[in-house]
Design a protein around this motif. Structure first.
Motif: not given
Lengths: 268, 291
Positions: A85, A88-89, A91-92, A96-98, A104, A108, A148, A150, A153, A177
């Motif tokens: 988890m 993946l998070a 990476l986002a 990515y820009d959002f 968020i 998290l 999660l 830790f 970060l 990708p």
């Protein structure tokens, strides 16, 4: 000249103080390890010789061996789920820009800032309301929540340092990708992923605050087992178990660090 | 071009984040909202909950002197532990930041070690030292200073001791991170302008290390105030902390609505400490110790 001497004595005072503080941090644990080898049947001072009988008794104590297996399984599963988890998070969040990114990120990382006892009560009551009985998978999910942040970060900090050009090169050469992630990004962030896995394992292996709330009846982890044993009184067996715990929780990260260094060296 | 880039990546980050977001939403956000609702329910004499909007739990939590006293005791224990951590931790952090590189690596590695050693083992290790047949008593008896063992365990002092022992590495690490980021030239400049070493420390180093000091203090205070394990192992019957009340209400008395109100009260108090900190220092400082 006197000025120089004053600086020297000032520095040696600072050093002496530091040594004392380090002793304060480590001496009690050293005493636990020492007493684990105590031949005296009450496990207290004075030592009456060196013996490994308490380790043998640990090995023959079924409840402790079972708790040990539970802890190992729980720690490993928690680390794997949490790392997946978290990677993946990350990476986002890094690539990515959002809109709403700041919010968020805070959400998290929030489980670090919520007192664990509150986290424990909230999840327990929610599951009760859903009429879900306590179970091992739910205990693991509870551990995932507070490990999660830790992982996130640690991996995020590493991912920021990996240059985008490598990924862009792979993409422009026709990799999709998923291939790019598997063959370029993942190897580059592997040391951090590994560190995250070990961190999550150790936190989970160590946890007692949340586990006491979430564990199903009859299931004990090593820390809750120690906690239950402490209710009676301190015994040499607890010291022996403590010594084993110290070895595991110290040796695992050290081995991990050595492995990570080797991996990093292989990449170069 | 930029627009189409953004379009293409539109759904992907959300897809990547979805497992973590779903987990945090279902296992943290919803449950916390849920205990907020639950705290207004009522436990009936037969042990079931009465759904509705009752203020009884909150009135009990906010007005009962028993809860108020334990809350004050909790905040006092956490504050004293934090101050002791600052007093014990600043000098070692300074020593690590200013020592030669090869010692530095070793000292930092040693500093990380306690994080890996089980919290419960470190806490109970004090029983071996301060207990009736612990190292200290045996030593003093052997010296002949005392004729019967001292009962020094199981009071507020030993709870503070256990907490300081547990929290000190967090404090040292955070102060160190801050001290290590200070440009040594600034101190040299102060010295060359006529400051004594002590003045240079007070005017330059200390102020620049305050963010780390604040981050360490926040961690120590919040972690300290939220614990129930340390008082259970090293405290006496009167040394309960707020989290012990939560544990007691939920696990022992099975009074779920009261437990909800108590844990929410703890969350609000510690949450407001975090908010005040965030207003003045910024949460980002905490993340620095992970690099």
């Amino acid at each position: 000249m006197t000025g120089l001497r004053r600086i020297v004595t000032g520095w040696s005072l600072i050093r002496a103080f530091t040594v004392l503080v380090y002793l304060f941090m480590f001496l009690p644990v050293a005493v636990v390890v020492l007493l684990a080898f105590n031949a005296n049947q009450f496990g207290s001072f004075p030592m009456e010789g060196i013996s490994i009988r308490w380790f043998v008794e640990l090995w023959n104590n079924e409840a402790i061996v079972r708790a040990f297996k539970t802890s190992m399984l729980l720690g490993s599963l928690t680390a794997l789920v949490s790392a997946t988890m978290g990677v993946l998070a990350s990476l986002a969040l890094v690539r990515y820009d959002f809109r709403g990114k700041g919010l968020i990120t805070t959400a998290l990382v929030a489980p670090i800032l919520v007192p664990e006892v509150v986290l424990a009560v909230a999840l327990l009551l929610f599951l009760r309301w859903l009429e879900m009985p306590k179970s091992f998978p739910l205990l693991m999910l509870g551990h995932v929540i507070f490990t999660l942040p830790f992982v996130l970060l640690i991996v995020q900090a590493r991912l920021v340092a990996v240059r985008r050009e490598y990924e862009e090169a792979a993409l422009s050469l026709g990799a999709n990708p998923v291939q790019t992630f598997r063959d370029v990004t993942l190897p580059l962030i592997m040391p951090a992923v590994f560190a995250g896995i070990i961190f999550a394992f150790t936190i989970s292996f160590d946890d007692v605050t949340g586990t006491l709330f979430w564990k199903p009846g009859g299931v004990e982890t090593v820390p809750t087992q120690i906690f239950a044993m402490l209710r009676n009184s301190i015994s040499p067996e607890i010291n022996a178990l403590g010594a084993v715990m110290v070895v595991i929780t110290v040796a695992v990260p050290l081995l991990g660090a050595a492995l990570a260094r080797r991996m990093a060296a292989a990449l170069r | 071009m930029a627009a189409s880039d953004a379009d293409r990546s539109g759904a992907r980050p959300w897809l990547l984040m979805s497992p973590a977001l779903v987990a945090v939403a279902l296992l943290l956000a919803v449950p916390v909202c849920f205990i907020a609702v639950y705290s207004f329910w009522l436990r009936t004499a037969v042990g079931t909950e009465q759904v509705g909007f009752y203020l009884d739990n909150w009135i009990e939590v906010l007005t009962d002197p028993f809860y108020r006293d334990i809350l004050i005791q909790t905040l006092r224990i956490a504050a004293v532990s934090t101050v002791l951590c600052i007093l014990l931790g600043y000098v070692p952090a300074y020593f690590i930041a200013r020592s030669a590189t090869r010692y530095k690596t070793l000292l930092i590695l040693l500093l990380m070690l306690p994080f890996w050693i089980s919290y419960i083992i470190r806490t109970m290790s004090w029983i071996n030292i301060l207990g009736v047949s612990g190292a200290l008593n045996v030593f003093l008896l052997w010296l002949g200073v005392i004729s019967k063992p001292l009962e020094i365990l199981y009071n507020e002092g030993t709870v503070v001791l256990g907490l300081v022992h547990f929290l000190l590495p967090f404090m040292i690490l955070n102060i160190y991170v801050s001290l290590d980021g200070i440009d040594v030239n600034l101190v040299d400049a102060a010295r060359s302008l006529g400051c004594t070493g002590w003045q240079a420390f007070l005017e330059v180093t200390l102020p620049l290390s305050l963010p780390g000091l604040a981050a360490g203090s926040l961690l120590c205070f919040v972690l300290g105030a939220g614990t129930y394990i340390t008082p259970m192992i090293l405290g006496g019957p009167r040394d309960a902390m707020f989290a012990n009340l939560v544990f007691d209400a939920i696990i022992t008395q099975l009074d779920w609505p009261l437990g909800s109100a108590l844990s929410l009260a703890l969350l609000v108090i510690l949450g407001s400490v975090v908010l005040v900190y965030n207003r003045f220092v910024g949460i980002g400082q905490l993340a620095k110790s992970f690099r």
